[in-house]
Motif scaffolding. Structure first.
Motif, PDB file in Angstrom:
ATOM      1  N   ASP A  65       0.808  -1.221   0.000  1.00 60.20           N
ATOM      2  CA  ASP A  65       0.000   0.000   0.000  1.00 60.20           C
ATOM      3  C   ASP A  65       0.841   1.272   0.000  1.00 60.20           C
ATOM      4  O   ASP A  65       0.297   2.363  -0.185  1.00 60.20           O
ATOM      5  N   GLU A  66       2.159   1.166   0.209  1.00 58.26           N
ATOM      6  CA  GLU A  66       3.023   2.336   0.095  1.00 58.26           C
ATOM      7  C   GLU A  66       3.421   2.513  -1.361  1.00 58.26           C
ATOM      8  O   GLU A  66       4.170   1.704  -1.918  1.00 58.26           O
ATOM      9  N   ARG A  90      -3.071  -2.483  -3.808  1.00 62.68           N
ATOM     10  CA  ARG A  90      -2.931  -1.915  -2.471  1.00 62.68           C
ATOM     11  C   ARG A  90      -3.668  -2.722  -1.406  1.00 62.68           C
ATOM     12  O   ARG A  90      -3.370  -2.578  -0.224  1.00 62.68           O
ATOM     13  N   THR A  91      -4.641  -3.518  -1.796  1.00 61.98           N
ATOM     14  CA  THR A  91      -5.494  -4.173  -0.801  1.00 61.98           C
ATOM     15  C   THR A  91      -5.455  -5.692  -0.911  1.00 61.98           C
ATOM     16  O   THR A  91      -5.145  -6.255  -1.962  1.00 61.98           O
ATOM     17  N   GLY A 144       0.955  -5.085   6.393  1.00 62.69           N
ATOM     18  CA  GLY A 144       0.139  -3.963   6.833  1.00 62.69           C
ATOM     19  C   GLY A 144      -0.672  -3.358   5.709  1.00 62.69           C
ATOM     20  O   GLY A 144      -0.316  -2.325   5.157  1.00 62.69           O
ATOM     21  N   LEU A 145      -1.779  -3.989   5.366  1.00 64.35           N
ATOM     22  CA  LEU A 145      -2.623  -3.527   4.268  1.00 64.35           C
ATOM     23  C   LEU A 145      -3.803  -2.726   4.824  1.00 64.35           C
ATOM     24  O   LEU A 145      -4.222  -2.936   5.960  1.00 64.35           O
ATOM     25  N   PRO A 146      -4.371  -1.815   4.031  1.00 60.80           N
ATOM     26  CA  PRO A 146      -5.435  -0.943   4.552  1.00 60.80           C
ATOM     27  C   PRO A 146      -6.737  -1.663   4.868  1.00 60.80           C
ATOM     28  O   PRO A 146      -7.496  -1.203   5.723  1.00 60.80           O
ATOM     29  N   ASP A 147      -7.009  -2.784   4.210  1.00 60.76           N
ATOM     30  CA  ASP A 147      -8.305  -3.436   4.419  1.00 60.76           C
ATOM     31  C   ASP A 147      -8.236  -4.707   5.255  1.00 60.76           C
ATOM     32  O   ASP A 147      -9.248  -5.172   5.782  1.00 60.76           O
ATOM     33  N   THR A 148      -7.042  -5.271   5.386  1.00 63.91           N
ATOM     34  CA  THR A 148      -6.909  -6.517   6.135  1.00 63.91           C
ATOM     35  C   THR A 148      -5.449  -6.750   6.455  1.00 63.91           C
ATOM     36  O   THR A 148      -4.570  -6.018   5.987  1.00 63.91           O
ATOM     37  N   ASP A 149      -5.188  -7.761   7.252  1.00 60.71           N
ATOM     38  CA  ASP A 149      -3.809  -8.126   7.561  1.00 60.71           C
ATOM     39  C   ASP A 149      -3.290  -9.081   6.497  1.00 60.71           C
ATOM     40  O   ASP A 149      -4.025  -9.943   6.004  1.00 60.71           O
TER      41      ASP A 149
END
Length: 220
Positions: free
Chosen positions: A9-10, A32-33, A54-59
């Motif tokens: 996601d970066e 990203r997700t 470390g993703l925005p929607d889940t691990d």
């Protein structure tokens, strides 16, 4: 051509990895997700996954677990800032094929990707680079000059590979730092100049030319 899915996601890191993979003759896709990652993996159009945790929607562990539960055997390399022993063990026991901490150096990631790819090279993937008297075998990691084998360290090989992929082109110190040492390396370091000198000693002083104020160029 090997198809690599980069789940990161970066944006800066994703772009850096994708650029390096394209230069290595691979076909990267970035998402990203975790949801997007699982959708692409289900399509079967991926040879290997580079997975951030470390993703925005889940691990990322949940993504890995879901992949393995649905029967996917696609190799997964976890690339993460989480460096604890517990996380490393959890990743490997959860079905990851490799676990690599951030910050990282691209040539090490590339070496791990190549090691994990079990399918033969496609017709579009370059495995040997040659220019003038210099040759590199990317599979066996062997270098030669005029038919004579030359022993290069991992870093020297990565630098030579960067030059042989762009013969005749001036490469700045910043470009070489990014490609060989990684996105997080100190741009004020003189490590490029040091390793160019090492390469000249092994490949020949006339092989790499200095372009004053710009960088270095691989000549014939």
């Amino acid at each position: 051509m090997s198809r690599i899915l980069v789940v990161e996601d970066e944006e800066r890191i994703a772009a850096f990895v994708a650029k390096g993979l394209r230069a290595a003759g691979m076909q990267p896709t970035t998402v990203r997700t975790g949801a997007d990652a699982l959708e692409i993996v289900r399509s079967g159009e991926v040879d290997l996954v580079v997975l951030d945790l470390g993703l925005p929607d889940t691990d990322g562990f949940a993504v890995l677990r879901r992949m393995r539960e649905t029967g996917s055997a696609t190799p997964v390399i976890i690339l993460t800032a989480r460096t604890s022993v517990e996380d490393t063990v959890a990743g490997l026991e959860g079905g990851a094929d490799d676990y690599m901490p951030k910050p990282f150096r691209f040539e090490e990631l590339l070496a791990r990707i190549r090691r994990r790819l079990s399918t033969p090279s496609g017709p579009g993937e370059t495995t040997t680079l040659e220019h003038g008297s210099v040759s590199l075998d990317l599979r066996t990691r062997r270098a030669g000059v005029g038919g004579r084998e030359v022993e290069l360290s991992a870093r020297e090989f990565a630098l030579a590979e960067a030059f042989l992929r762009h013969p005749g082109q001036v490469l700045s110190r910043e470009q070489l730092l990014s490609r060989v040492w990684g996105y997080d390396f100190d741009p004020g370091s003189n490590v490029v100049d040091v390793y160019v000198r090492y390469l000249r000693n092994k490949l020949g002083t006339e092989v790499i030319a200095t372009v004053r104020g710009m960088g270095y160029r691989l000549d014939g």
